[in-house]
Design an enzyme around this catalytic site. Structure first.
Site, mmCIF file in Angstrom:
data_model
loop_
_atom_site.group_PDB
_atom_site.id
_atom_site.type_symbol
_atom_site.label_atom_id
_atom_site.label_comp_id
_atom_site.label_asym_id
_atom_site.label_seq_id
_atom_site.Cartn_x
_atom_site.Cartn_y
_atom_site.Cartn_z
ATOM 1 N N ARG A 84 0.857 -1.187 0.000
ATOM 2 C CA ARG A 84 0.000 0.000 0.000
ATOM 3 C C ARG A 84 0.890 1.232 0.000
ATOM 4 N NH1 ARG A 84 -2.507 3.045 4.845
ATOM 5 N NH2 ARG A 84 -3.715 4.584 3.710
ATOM 6 N N HIS A 128 -2.769 10.887 0.975
ATOM 7 C CA HIS A 128 -2.180 10.640 2.302
ATOM 8 C C HIS A 128 -1.495 11.936 2.736
ATOM 9 C CE1 HIS A 128 -0.711 7.238 5.091
ATOM 10 N NE2 HIS A 128 -0.312 8.367 5.657
ATOM 11 N N GLU A 173 -7.166 8.325 6.639
ATOM 12 C CA GLU A 173 -7.447 8.879 7.973
ATOM 13 C C GLU A 173 -7.991 10.312 7.959
ATOM 14 O OE1 GLU A 173 -3.850 8.543 10.227
ATOM 15 O OE2 GLU A 173 -3.938 6.371 10.340
ATOM 16 N N ASN A 299 -7.052 1.679 9.850
ATOM 17 C CA ASN A 299 -5.729 1.828 10.463
ATOM 18 C C ASN A 299 -5.917 1.725 11.966
ATOM 19 O OD1 ASN A 299 -4.842 2.352 7.919
ATOM 20 N ND2 ASN A 299 -4.299 4.492 8.275
ATOM 21 N N TYR A 301 -3.964 1.431 15.859
ATOM 22 C CA TYR A 301 -2.747 1.471 16.682
ATOM 23 C C TYR A 301 -3.033 1.168 18.142
ATOM 24 C CZ TYR A 301 -0.395 3.192 12.605
ATOM 25 O OH TYR A 301 0.137 3.266 11.339
ATOM 26 N N GLU A 362 -3.167 -0.279 8.157
ATOM 27 C CA GLU A 362 -1.973 0.085 8.940
ATOM 28 C C GLU A 362 -2.115 -0.512 10.325
ATOM 29 O OE1 GLU A 362 -1.060 4.284 9.358
ATOM 30 O OE2 GLU A 362 -1.430 4.666 7.236
HETATM 31 O O1 IFM Z 1 2.862 7.572 10.070
HETATM 32 C C1 IFM Z 1 1.490 7.614 10.279
HETATM 33 C C2 IFM Z 1 0.753 7.423 8.958
HETATM 34 O O2 IFM Z 1 1.126 8.351 8.022
HETATM 35 C C3 IFM Z 1 -0.728 7.533 9.196
HETATM 36 N N1 IFM Z 1 -1.150 6.650 10.242
HETATM 37 C C4 IFM Z 1 -0.438 6.695 11.490
HETATM 38 C C5 IFM Z 1 1.046 6.538 11.229
HETATM 39 C C6 IFM Z 1 1.821 6.587 12.555
HETATM 40 O O3 IFM Z 1 1.612 7.795 13.213
#
Ligand code: IFM
Length: 450
Positions: A84, A128, A173, A299, A301, A362
């Site tokens: 990606r 992006h 995002e 995405n 985290y 992500e």
């Molecule tokens: O690096 C970023 C990415 O560009 C978008 N999502 C979160 C990642 C980590 O902060």
């Protein structure tokens, strides 16, 4: 003495599960003014004193623009099935409007060919975060015309690459680039403007709809989606104030982008909270946004801890980035390792949003350990287990992209945060596999976790 044969059980992923890695244009390419490319808002933002922690920029980054062949070979050596990446709008369409520049689009055309030759499926993200500066000068996302500009750009790129690239992501995002770009000013364009935020947040959704329409006609036989980051939003405490704040935050931050795209309406609570902004939602807008999509990119985290706070008017909620669950391990960003959060998000999509096909576009963590990144292995392993549990429960998870293929420019943090499974020496540009890259390759090859 006889020894029992050792048994290792495998947590196996579905047969066609796609394993990949993700990057983005500004974070890795460099070459900020090559072959007619014009400036993006990040080129501008990085030049403003004090905006980037280490005073750096993406001017050089990973020099992927010239090293892309080696990078594709690296991906192949890791056994990746998909990659990606994002297109830099001001590289392919200088100034953001008009014709594609042959030299700019040629770079991505060569990249797509190289990937296909290596047996790697391209997943193309159209936006992006590197908006052409000229469009920002006309109001950027606060200008309603951006929905058309973005649609025209999407159609042109789809026409140029759609014969070979078959998987498209409109935006990366929206929550993050609208919130940090227009509300807190931490990201480009660095504004603190609640009214602007309101407009931008609706125009972003409109632009997504226009891009889907354009891709449907220009990149036929493609699958099309968008990428959101919908972290689980938890109150920092049990107090009623924090609980209410978490609901407000979830509605404005998460559901404002999920609901119109997947359900064709804005969430009631967010509409109520943002009503004083008089966001210009016109007749027909929701139909334009609510285009059928083939998948949703997520995405993921960590989770957000939210508390009641008046510093952002109307929303009256803020995330506490320094709060941790008792005993939780966390990465250099301070993000808790909380794999149940991924299961929570996938479950929410299954039960509240009619179970769309999902790719995790992500997932990863920031670590200063340069090569022996055992924490990252533990992190990825734990999140993939959570993802697997969600598949067992019925979620339609079709693939997973680790963030990131390699260390890169981490926005306002510059080069102080390393997210790659491949280490990059930013002086020499040498790439070196980290422990996590070896682990990921083994995981991909066995299509499962031990
Ligand atoms: O690096 C970023 C990415 O560009 C978008 N999502 C979160 C990642 C980590 O902060």
């Amino acid at each position: 003495m006889s020894r029992a044969p050792s048994k290792t059980s495998l947590i196996r992923f579905p047969k066609d599960f796609l394993w990949g890695a993700a990057t983005s244009s500004y974070q890795i390419e460099g070459a900020p003014a090559t072959d007619g490319k014009t400036q993006s808002i990040w080129d501008t933002f990085c030049r403003s004193a004090g905006k980037i922690k280490d005073g750096s920029s993406g001017d050089r980054a990973c020099e992927h623009f010239v090293r892309y062949r080696d990078d594709v070979a690296l991906m192949k050596s890791l056994g990746l099935g998909a990659y990606r990446f994002s297109i830099s709008w001001p590289r392919v369409m200088p100034g953001g409007k008009g014709q594609l520049d042959d030299r700019g689009i040629d770079f991505y055309s060569r990249l797509v060919d190289e990937l296909l030759e290596a047996g790697i499926t391209p997943f193309v993200t159209l936006y992006h975060w590197d908006l052409p500066q000229e469009l920002q000068d006309r109001g950027g996302w606060t200008n309603r015309d951006i929905a058309d500009w973005f649609g025209e750009y999407a159609g042109a790129v789809g026409r140029a690459l759609g014969d070979r690239a078959k998987h498209w992501i409109t935006l990366n995002e929206p929550q993050i680039f609208s919130f940090l770009g227009y509300l807190t000013g931490e990201h480009a364009p660095g504004l603190v403007d609640f009214n602007g935020y309101g407009k931008a947040s609706h125009h972003i959704n409109l632009a997504h709809g226009s891009a889907v329409q354009a891709l449907r006609s220009e990149a036929q036989q493609s699958t099309i989606g968008t990428t959101l980051q919908n972290p689980p939003v938890h109150p920092r405490s049990d107090s009623d104030e924090d609980r209410q704040a978490a609901l407000r935050f979830d509605s404005v931050f998460n559901r404002w982008y999920l609901d119109p795209v997947l359900l064709g309406r804005y969430p009631e609570l967010a509409l109520e909270l943002l009503a004083p902004l008089q966001i210009p939602i016109l007749d027909g807008d929701l139909t334009r946004i609510h285009q059928p999509i083939d998948f949703l990119g997520i995405n993921h985290y960590s989770r957000f801890f939210i508390y009641a706070d008046d510093s952002i008017p109307l929303l009256r909620a803020m995330m506490d980035t320094s709060h941790h669950a008792p005993g939780a391990r966390h990465d250099d960003f301070g993000w808790d390792l909380y794999p149940d959060g991924l299961h929570e998000v996938l479950t929410m999509l299954r039960t509240e949003y009619a179970n769309p096909v999902v790719y995790i576009t992500e997932n990863g963590c920031a670590l200063h350990e340069e090569f022996r990144d055992q924490y990252r292995v533990d992190y990825l392993d734990a999140y993939l287990r959570a993802a697997h549990r969600a598949i067992d429960d019925g979620s339609r998870l079709a693939g997973y992209f680790v963030w990131s293929l390699m260390d890169n420019f981490e926005w306002a943090h510059g080069y102080t945060m390393r997210f790659g499974i491949v280490h990059v020496d930013f002086e020499t540009q040498k790439r070196t596999l980290k422990t996590s890259a070896d682990w990921y390759r083994d995981t991909v090859l066995r299509n499962g976790l031990v």
